[in-house]
Motif scaffolding. Structure first.
Motif, PDB file in Angstrom:
ATOM      1  N   ILE A   1       0.849  -1.200   0.000  1.00 40.93           N
ATOM      2  CA  ILE A   1       0.000   0.000   0.000  1.00 40.93           C
ATOM      3  C   ILE A   1       0.878   1.241   0.000  1.00 40.93           C
ATOM      4  N   SER A   2       1.973   1.188   0.745  1.00 40.28           N
ATOM      5  CA  SER A   2       2.906   2.318   0.803  1.00 40.28           C
ATOM      6  C   SER A   2       3.513   2.606  -0.563  1.00 40.28           C
ATOM      7  N   LYS A   3       3.838   1.561  -1.321  1.00 37.38           N
ATOM      8  CA  LYS A   3       4.405   1.755  -2.656  1.00 37.38           C
ATOM      9  C   LYS A   3       3.411   2.446  -3.583  1.00 37.38           C
ATOM     10  N   VAL A   4       2.142   2.031  -3.507  1.00 41.24           N
ATOM     11  CA  VAL A   4       1.115   2.676  -4.332  1.00 41.24           C
ATOM     12  C   VAL A   4       0.928   4.120  -3.877  1.00 41.24           C
ATOM     13  N   TYR A   5       0.929   4.337  -2.576  1.00 44.83           N
ATOM     14  CA  TYR A   5       0.781   5.694  -2.042  1.00 44.83           C
ATOM     15  C   TYR A   5       1.929   6.585  -2.519  1.00 44.83           C
ATOM     16  N   GLU A   6       3.153   6.108  -2.400  1.00 43.66           N
ATOM     17  CA  GLU A   6       4.319   6.901  -2.818  1.00 43.66           C
ATOM     18  C   GLU A   6       4.266   7.193  -4.315  1.00 43.66           C
ATOM     19  N   LEU A   7       3.889   6.206  -5.112  1.00 45.16           N
ATOM     20  CA  LEU A   7       3.735   6.399  -6.546  1.00 45.16           C
ATOM     21  C   LEU A   7       2.710   7.501  -6.829  1.00 45.16           C
ATOM     22  N   SER A   8       1.677   7.556  -6.012  1.00 41.16           N
ATOM     23  CA  SER A   8       0.563   8.493  -6.209  1.00 41.16           C
ATOM     24  C   SER A   8       0.904   9.935  -5.858  1.00 41.16           C
ATOM     25  N   GLN A   9       1.949  10.159  -5.103  1.00 45.62           N
ATOM     26  CA  GLN A   9       2.223  11.497  -4.589  1.00 45.62           C
ATOM     27  C   GLN A   9       2.619  12.508  -5.646  1.00 45.62           C
ATOM     28  N   GLU A  10       2.970  12.036  -6.851  1.00 45.02           N
ATOM     29  CA  GLU A  10       3.260  13.009  -7.902  1.00 45.02           C
ATOM     30  C   GLU A  10       2.005  13.787  -8.295  1.00 45.02           C
ATOM     31  N   MET A  11       0.824  13.272  -7.932  1.00 46.42           N
ATOM     32  CA  MET A  11      -0.437  13.978  -8.196  1.00 46.42           C
ATOM     33  C   MET A  11      -0.794  14.950  -7.074  1.00 46.42           C
ATOM     34  N   GLY A  12      -0.221  14.760  -5.893  1.00 43.19           N
ATOM     35  CA  GLY A  12      -0.498  15.654  -4.775  1.00 43.19           C
ATOM     36  C   GLY A  12      -0.556  14.905  -3.456  1.00 43.19           C
ATOM     37  N   GLU A  13      -0.332  15.642  -2.375  1.00 43.75           N
ATOM     38  CA  GLU A  13      -0.315  15.062  -1.037  1.00 43.75           C
ATOM     39  C   GLU A  13      -1.643  14.373  -0.720  1.00 43.75           C
ATOM     40  N   GLY A  14      -1.538  13.145  -0.238  1.00 43.89           N
ATOM     41  CA  GLY A  14      -2.713  12.406   0.181  1.00 43.89           C
ATOM     42  C   GLY A  14      -3.437  11.662  -0.925  1.00 43.89           C
ATOM     43  N   TYR A  15      -3.001  11.811  -2.170  1.00 44.45           N
ATOM     44  CA  TYR A  15      -3.671  11.170  -3.295  1.00 44.45           C
ATOM     45  C   TYR A  15      -3.328   9.682  -3.334  1.00 44.45           C
ATOM     46  N   PHE A  16      -4.289   8.845  -3.723  1.00 44.40           N
ATOM     47  CA  PHE A  16      -4.075   7.405  -3.862  1.00 44.40           C
ATOM     48  C   PHE A  16      -4.677   6.995  -5.188  1.00 44.40           C
ATOM     49  N   CYS A  17      -3.825   6.663  -6.145  1.00 49.36           N
ATOM     50  CA  CYS A  17      -4.280   6.424  -7.520  1.00 49.36           C
ATOM     51  C   CYS A  17      -4.638   4.970  -7.794  1.00 49.36           C
ATOM     52  N   LYS A  18      -5.220   4.777  -8.968  1.00 49.19           N
ATOM     53  CA  LYS A  18      -5.352   3.448  -9.565  1.00 49.19           C
ATOM     54  C   LYS A  18      -4.120   3.317 -10.454  1.00 49.19           C
ATOM     55  N   PRO A  19      -3.127   2.546 -10.046  1.00 45.56           N
ATOM     56  CA  PRO A  19      -1.845   2.534 -10.772  1.00 45.56           C
ATOM     57  C   PRO A  19      -1.851   1.645 -12.010  1.00 45.56           C
ATOM     58  N   TRP A  20      -2.686   1.991 -12.974  1.00 47.42           N
ATOM     59  CA  TRP A  20      -2.752   1.218 -14.210  1.00 47.42           C
ATOM     60  C   TRP A  20      -1.386   1.214 -14.870  1.00 47.42           C
ATOM     61  N   GLY A  21      -0.942   0.033 -15.269  1.00 48.23           N
ATOM     62  CA  GLY A  21       0.373  -0.078 -15.883  1.00 48.23           C
ATOM     63  C   GLY A  21       1.483   0.289 -14.917  1.00 48.23           C
ATOM     64  N   TRP A  22       1.192   0.238 -13.644  1.00 41.53           N
ATOM     65  CA  TRP A  22       2.113   0.613 -12.556  1.00 41.53           C
ATOM     66  C   TRP A  22       2.670   2.020 -12.773  1.00 41.53           C
ATOM     67  N   GLN A  23       1.758   2.928 -13.138  1.00 44.57           N
ATOM     68  CA  GLN A  23       2.080   4.340 -13.291  1.00 44.57           C
ATOM     69  C   GLN A  23       1.042   5.154 -12.533  1.00 44.57           C
ATOM     70  N   CYS A  24       1.456   6.326 -12.069  1.00 46.21           N
ATOM     71  CA  CYS A  24       0.514   7.213 -11.393  1.00 46.21           C
ATOM     72  C   CYS A  24      -0.485   7.732 -12.421  1.00 46.21           C
ATOM     73  N   ARG A  25      -1.755   7.608 -12.103  1.00 47.99           N
ATOM     74  CA  ARG A  25      -2.827   8.075 -12.993  1.00 47.99           C
ATOM     75  C   ARG A  25      -3.686   9.078 -12.242  1.00 47.99           C
ATOM     76  N   ASP A  26      -4.408   9.894 -12.995  1.00 52.35           N
ATOM     77  CA  ASP A  26      -5.290  10.871 -12.347  1.00 52.35           C
ATOM     78  C   ASP A  26      -6.668  10.270 -12.082  1.00 52.35           C
ATOM     79  N   GLU A  27      -6.734   8.969 -12.037  1.00 52.92           N
ATOM     80  CA  GLU A  27      -7.979   8.243 -11.778  1.00 52.92           C
ATOM     81  C   GLU A  27      -7.931   7.653 -10.374  1.00 52.92           C
TER      82      GLU A  27
END
Length: 163
Positions: free
Chosen positions: A103-129
């Protein structure tokens, strides 16, 4: 989305129940279920995927097997914490910690979108979804893990709650 996660768990549960002619104890079935999750759904990052990557996956192929990682991993983290609280078995705590780290890895990946964001990491990339199941279940999982977390992990959890 939730349907796919429920379907995954239902198929595994049915397969495991029938595989041994219904002669397994509940503990044995749970152990087999966890082993199947590890063997078929765990990726190299320690994240439980929403599908095994089997060829029967259609819509998921375009987004990858990470559509519902928040709900799948958050729910599994809660389950492992509850199990550890009952059994005291360090293997259960190790699975809880591995899932917290996923969960931490997904959270860290998501932070490029903003603090506290948790993405759907399609293709193991941060998405705005994202959707509520992506972060609510992850947060519930971290809440369940908090009593068993190290001091450093507790601080990470506290830091993940936007102020």
């Amino acid at each position: 989305m939730l349907k796919k996660s429920v379907e995954m768990f239902s198929i595994l549960a049915a397969t495991l129940s029938c595989a041994n002619g219904w002669t397994e104890t509940l503990d044995e079935t749970a152990e087999r279920f966890e082993r199947e999750l590890d063997e078929r759904f765990l990726d190299a990052n320690g994240v439980l995927r929403c599908s095994s990557g089997a060829s029967d996956v259609t819509i998921w192929e375009s987004k990858g097997p990470y559509e519902n990682v928040g709900i799948v991993n958050g729910t599994f983290l809660q389950a492992m914490c509850a199990k550890y609280a009952v059994t005291g078995d360090e293997r259960d705590l190790a699975k809880a910690r591995r899932t917290y780290q996923a969960i931490s890895k997904v959270y860290e990946l998501s932070q490029e979108m903003g603090e506290g964001y948790f993405c759907k990491p399609w293709g193991w990339q941060c998405r705005d979804e994202t959707s509520s199941d992506q972060f609510v279940y992850a947060m519930l999982g971290m809440d369940a893990f908090y009593p068993f977390a190290t001091d450093a992990e507790r601080q990470e959890i506290a830091d993940r709650i936007p102020k």
